[in-house]
Design an enzyme around this catalytic site. Structure first.
Site, PDB file in Angstrom:
ATOM      1  CG  HIS A 121      39.961  32.919  31.346  1.00 54.89           C
ATOM      2  ND1 HIS A 121      40.630  31.767  31.037  1.00 54.89           N
ATOM      3  CD2 HIS A 121      40.901  33.861  31.529  1.00 54.89           C
ATOM      4  CE1 HIS A 121      41.910  32.009  31.030  1.00 54.89           C
ATOM      5  NE2 HIS A 121      42.108  33.266  31.338  1.00 54.89           N
ATOM      6  CD  GLU A 136      48.021  33.620  44.926  1.00 54.22           C
ATOM      7  OE1 GLU A 136      47.074  33.946  44.211  1.00 54.22           O
ATOM      8  OE2 GLU A 136      49.199  33.673  44.545  1.00 54.22           O
ATOM      9  CG  ASP A 161      44.715  31.187  42.813  1.00 52.87           C
ATOM     10  OD1 ASP A 161      44.108  30.256  42.258  1.00 52.87           O
ATOM     11  OD2 ASP A 161      45.537  31.908  42.237  1.00 52.87           O
ATOM     12  CB  CYS A 165      45.439  42.114  44.331  1.00 54.29           C
ATOM     13  SG  CYS A 165      46.236  40.530  44.633  1.00 54.29           S
TER      14      CYS A 165
HETATM   15  C1  PEP Z   1      44.188  35.780  42.955  1.00 58.11           C
HETATM   16  O1  PEP Z   1      44.403  34.568  42.994  1.00 58.11           O
HETATM   17  O2  PEP Z   1      43.270  36.341  43.577  1.00 58.11           O
HETATM   18  C2  PEP Z   1      45.016  36.635  42.107  1.00 58.11           C
HETATM   19  C3  PEP Z   1      44.920  37.941  42.136  1.00 58.11           C
HETATM   20  O3  PEP Z   1      45.854  36.007  41.252  1.00 58.11           O
HETATM   21  P1  PEP Z   1      45.416  35.404  39.837  1.00 58.11           P
HETATM   22  O4  PEP Z   1      43.973  35.733  39.613  1.00 58.11           O
HETATM   23  O5  PEP Z   1      46.309  36.035  38.826  1.00 58.11           O
HETATM   24  O6  PEP Z   1      45.683  33.967  40.048  1.00 58.11           O
HETATM   25 MG    MG Z   2      46.257  33.759  42.146  1.00 55.41          MG
END
Ligand code: PEP
Ligand code: MG
Length: 950
Positions: free
Chosen positions: A577, A813, A837, A884
């Site tokens: 975070h 992921e 992830d 992403c």
């Molecule tokens: C990820 O897991 O890379 C992702 C973009 O999703 P989040 O960070 O929202 O889990």
């Molecule tokens: Mg994710």
């Protein structure tokens, strides 16, 4: 495992001296096939190094590391010497326990034996024992220690009467494994004993496995048999284990200090009064045990003897164990710890002797307590949990390596914000005065919160509005008033009420209520700080470097971003975070810098490099100047990048990559486009759901999605369907607590279980699309059937709500999705790789793990291989691939992802200009060569070093 059995015992042996006894033992071990000839030498050598006399007429001869190879099988043999054998210094041994062990299995035996080595005089009984059974009984049946620790204390429980209180006590004992399930019923039949001051006592020996004492207090003042009921002791009694405790309790009651028990606001306070735990403010120090065979008899004896040289109490406990601390002066208690090499010990000493005793004991432990020790391997764990030395703040001129979390260079004085312990009196001066204090503190905190509401954006402001509402909750203030009327201090009354309310929420194991409990504790501490006159440290005048354990979104809301030059956290990794928040704010950040960083003096000059993950403490002037020059150069680069933010991202050799934005809500879309986004690559729709107090209906969602599409003005929108569950709860959507939420019902698994939620969302999306390019992707897909079910749902709705430009894809992921990319690529329109992830699941490291997440680096070649596999599979079927996760914005990762032929990078809006500039600087062919080489590396660090060289 070593256990004692009567077949191992030879009764009525005689030996003229210790040497003869050792010979007898060695012969027995050899005859029983446990050891080879020659083991006797080991027994003798061990005795020469130090006597194995344990106390209470027992010795435990065993071999040396050199004779360990002579051990065929782990085991023990016991010889009883009724006439005794002088083991040196006049210490008579009536029972010799010969041990054959290859490693430190004998520690388990010592743990067992310590039950026998209690206070009673065992030596004489061992001498007189007339059978192996009787001897065994003596060893095993000696008094067990009374269990009394934090898990056996339950304060302010919401109970209605005595029976319910007794039932809760029995439950605590059962959970601590002291009693069987029928103990609660047994207690119902026992005659309660009033101890005075509203304290009551219940005890029974039936259904008891090991002795233990539970103490519980009711939330509301209760009465029982026309007397106050302020607290109840429930004793699971076995032998005389509770004797010492009972004596202490009598003293407490005679001195009229009973209220210290029933008004205690923490289990620790209760244990302090009962002597179960050292006071919280006693100095302590930690050290990792390096002795090859752990804290066995010999080193333990050295430690106990050293400790006895200090007049006062010194205790020790295993850091990673729930066992309470034991006296360092007691050999048997030390052995009962069963401490092994590599385990951390915490020593706690009375303030009067701590300064002298702790350094001496630490030094002795470090030097091996008379044994040769090999240094422990360096560990990646943070210093706090396994360090071999007491934590010390990093020295001036030193550099601390953490994880680069948000790029940029920052300097400024350290502003260290750590949660602190508060001391407050339990009894108040007068009810009226305490009431006035509490009201004043509540009013002050209310107005502090108002300032925060005004300073924060809407979503976070709402958190503080909720906090204000909690402060004004009459249920809390009424309960506090009642306690004040009974003479408690404002601080004690307030914290008791908060603690009880929070526990009540937590006990229900509901994610939403657990969050409410955290909020309650948060406001609890704010008010307590006011009452104790502890004010948050003033922010330095000039821009500063914030040093915290971990930074969450609500912490950030409390900061003035113009004054925070940089952030350093003790814990966390690049996808934690704190890192995401810092990047979104554009504040340079280093995370996972280790616990010692929290010990820095406020105001210590810091220089941090958020790209390389380095914090320099009080750096020399020339280093500071060099870094600041680099920062200025970077500023200039960023300015140039900003000027070209609307230009496409095309490499020097003409290869184009799309650069999109990750967003969580619709309101800022105009700003995102203004920052150069060519589309939205990830709309995290759960944030839209979280901003509402109940699930937004189709119309509300449609309006929100429409707002984004309108703002994008024909640019593509990639939407991720609701990704909640597991560790991401939705307040109004109760989800069962799971042992392991990251591997539980989350993402697509959850929405497929509750299809009406997904249908509503899809309907809203399709309605909002009109003629505009809409891409929908599903989170956490790990199985092909999940994708097919989700796709079928869209197809069904599409027949109802036609859309012109729709693509359907999945987020990659979960490693299985990448490994199945070839199969999935036939069916999907695109993949978007969620590296946050994907890294967590590939490396089996929780992305928020306080110490390990620093190693969860998406540039790990294992993760890169999965990306490579995904891209190849997609391109073979003419499909596109985006990234992403946070990796897409990492300047060192951009050329590697380019080289892996990723088609789109989706990053936080703030990073768009920089990522585009990085692409423009790159050469696609060179990047491809770099990527191939990166795939061959053996660690993320090696990949990063490779990128630096390119
Ligand atoms: C990820 O897991 O890379 C992702 C973009 O999703 P989040 O960070 O929202 O889990
Ligand atoms: Mg994710």
């Amino acid at each position: 495992m070593l256990e004692l059995a009567k077949e191992q015992i030879a009764m009525g042996q005689t030996a003229a001296d210790k040497a003869a006894a050792l010979r007898l033992l060695a012969d027995r071990l050899v005859a029983d096939g446990l050891v080879a000839q020659g083991y006797l030498q080991g027994l003798q050598d061990r005795e020469a190094q130090g006597s194995t006399f344990l106390g209470q007429g027992i010795a435990i001869p065993h071999g040396t590391p050199q004779t360990r190879d002579l051990v065929y099988a782990t085991g023990v043999r016991l010889l009883q010497f009724p006439d005794g054998v002088d083991w040196g210094d006049g210490q008579m041994v009536y029972l010799a326990i010969g041990i054959a062990a290859r490693s430190d299995e004998h520690l388990r035996l010592l743990q067992l034996l310590t039950r026998a080595l209690g206070e009673t005089d065992l030596a004489e009984a061992l001498r007189r024992a007339s059978s192996a059974e009787a001897l065994l009984k003596l060893l095993q049946g000696a008094p067990q220690e009374l269990a009394l620790d934090a898990q056996l204390v339950g304060l302010n429980l919401p109970v209605e009467d005595f029976d319910e209180l007794a039932w809760r006590g029995a439950r605590l004992l059962q959970r601590a494994d002291c009693v069987d399930s029928g103990f609660a019923a047994v207690l119902q039949q026992v005659e309660p004993l009033p101890l005075g001051e509203g304290l009551w006592w219940l005890h029974s020996e039936r259904q008891v496995r090991q002795p233990g004492l539970a103490f519980i207090t009711p939330q509301q003042p209760l009465r029982y048999r026309d007397q106050p009921l302020n607290g109840l002791f429930c004793l699971a009694s076995l032998g005389a284990a509770h004797q010492a405790l009972l004596e202490r309790l009598c003293e407490v009651l005679i001195e009229g200090r009973g209220q210290m028990l029933y008004q205690a606001t923490s289990s620790r306070a209760v244990l302090e009064v009962l002597g179960g735990e050292a006071p919280a403010d006693w100095p302590s120090a930690r050290i990792v045990l390096a002795n090859p065979h752990g804290l066995h008899a010999r080193p333990a004896k050295v430690l106990a003897q050293l400790a006895k040289g200090f007049e006062g109490e010194i205790r020790v406990r295993l850091v990673d164990s729930a066992q309470p601390a034991v006296s360092v002066k007691s050999l048997s208690k030390l052995l009962s710890l069963g401490a092994r090499r590599g385990q951390a010990l915490e020593l706690v000493a009375e303030p009067g002797i701590a300064a002298d005793a702790l350094p001496v004991l630490l030094a002795a432990i470090e030097q091996g307590l008379g044994e040769e020790v090999e240094p422990l391997p360096q560990s990646a764990e943070p210093v706090a949990s396994v360090a071999a030395q007491v934590l010390q703040a990093p020295a001036a001129g030193s550099r601390v390596q953490g994880v680069g979390a948000a790029p940029g260079i920052a300097s400024g004085p350290a502003h260290v914000c750590v949660e602190r312990e508060f001391d407050y009196p339990l009894r108040g001066e007068s009810c009226a005065e305490e009431r006035q204090k509490l009201r004043q503190a509540l009013a002050t905190v209310h107005s502090e919160l108002q300032t925060l509401v005004q300073r924060s954006d809407k979503a976070i402001g709402e958190i503080f509005v909720t906090h204000q509402e909690m402060l004004a909750d009459p249920a809390l203030t009424d309960d506090a008033e009642q306690r004040l009327a009974q003479g408690e201090s404002a601080a004690a009354a307030w914290m008791a009420v908060i603690d009880a309310a929070a526990r009540q929420q937590e006990a229900l194991h509901d994610a939403l209520l657990a969050e409410r409990a955290a909020d309650l504790r948060d406001i609890g501490r704010r008010v307590l700080a006011q009452l104790c006159g502890v004010h948050a440290q003033a922010e330095p005048e000039q821009p500063y470097v914030l040093v915290m354990t971990e930074v969450g979104p609500s912490d950030v809301a409390r900061l003035d971003p113009n004054r925070v030059a940089g952030i350093v956290t003790a814990q966390g990794g690049a996808t934690a975070h704190s890192a995401i928040v810092a990047r979104a704010l554009g504040i340079p950040a280093v995370v996972g810098a280790g616990a010692a960083i929290l010990l820095l003096e406020a105001g210590t000059p810091l220089l941090l490099d958020g790209q390389r993950g380095v914090v320099s403490v009080a750096p020399p002037e020339d280093e500071l100047q060099r870094a600041l020059a680099e920062r200025d150069a970077r500023e200039q680069r960023l300015q140039a990048a900003w000027a070209n933010r609307f230009e496409p991202a095309v490499t020097r050799d003409g290869h184009a990559v799309e650069v999109f934005a990750n967003i969580g809500e619709g309101s800022g879309i105009a700003k995102v486009v203004e920052q150069g986004a060519e589309g939205v690559g990830l709309l995290r729709t759960e944030l839209i759901f979280m901003a509402h107090t109940q699930a937004p209906d189709v119309a509300t969602q449609e309006a929100e999605y429409r707002r984004v599409l309108d703002g994008l003005d024909g640019r593509p929108l990639v939407v991720r369907t609701l990704d909640v569950g597991g560790d991401k709860p939705l307040p109004y959507w109760p989800i069962n607590a799971e042992e392991n939420p990251f591997l539980g019902v989350r993402g697509i698994r959850l929405t497929l279980q509750r299809p009406h939620v997904m249908e509503d969302q899809l309907r809203a999306l399709l309605r909002a699309a009109d003629q505009r390019p809409l891409r929908i992707m599903f989170p956490m897909v790990g199985q092909v059937h999940e994708w097919r079910e989700a796709r079928a749902m869209v197809e069904r709705l599409r027949a109802e709500i036609p859309v012109a430009d729709l693509q359907l894809g999945i987020m990659v992921e979960v490693p299985s999705a990448a490994l199945l990319a070839a199969q999935l690529a036939r069916e999907v329109d695109f993949f978007s790789i969620g590296t946050n992830d994907l890294t967590q699941y590939t490396l089996a490291i929780d992305r928020g793990h306080p110490s390990l997440s620093a190693q969860a680096d998406g540039l790990h070649p294992a993760v890169l291989s999965l990306i490579d596999m995904t891209v190849r599979a997609a391109h073979a079927h003419g499909k596109w691939v985006g990234v992403c996760g946070e990796l897409a914005a990492d300047p060192q990762a951009v050329p590697v992802l380019l080289g892996l032929d990723v088609d789109e990078l989706s990053v936080s809006a703030r990073s768009i200009a920089e990522v585009k500039a990085l692409v423009r600087q790159a050469d696609h062919q060179t990047a491809r060569a770099l990527a191939r080489e990166a795939l061959q590396q053996d660690s993320a660090a090696a990949v990063r070093a490779l990128v630096e060289r390119y």
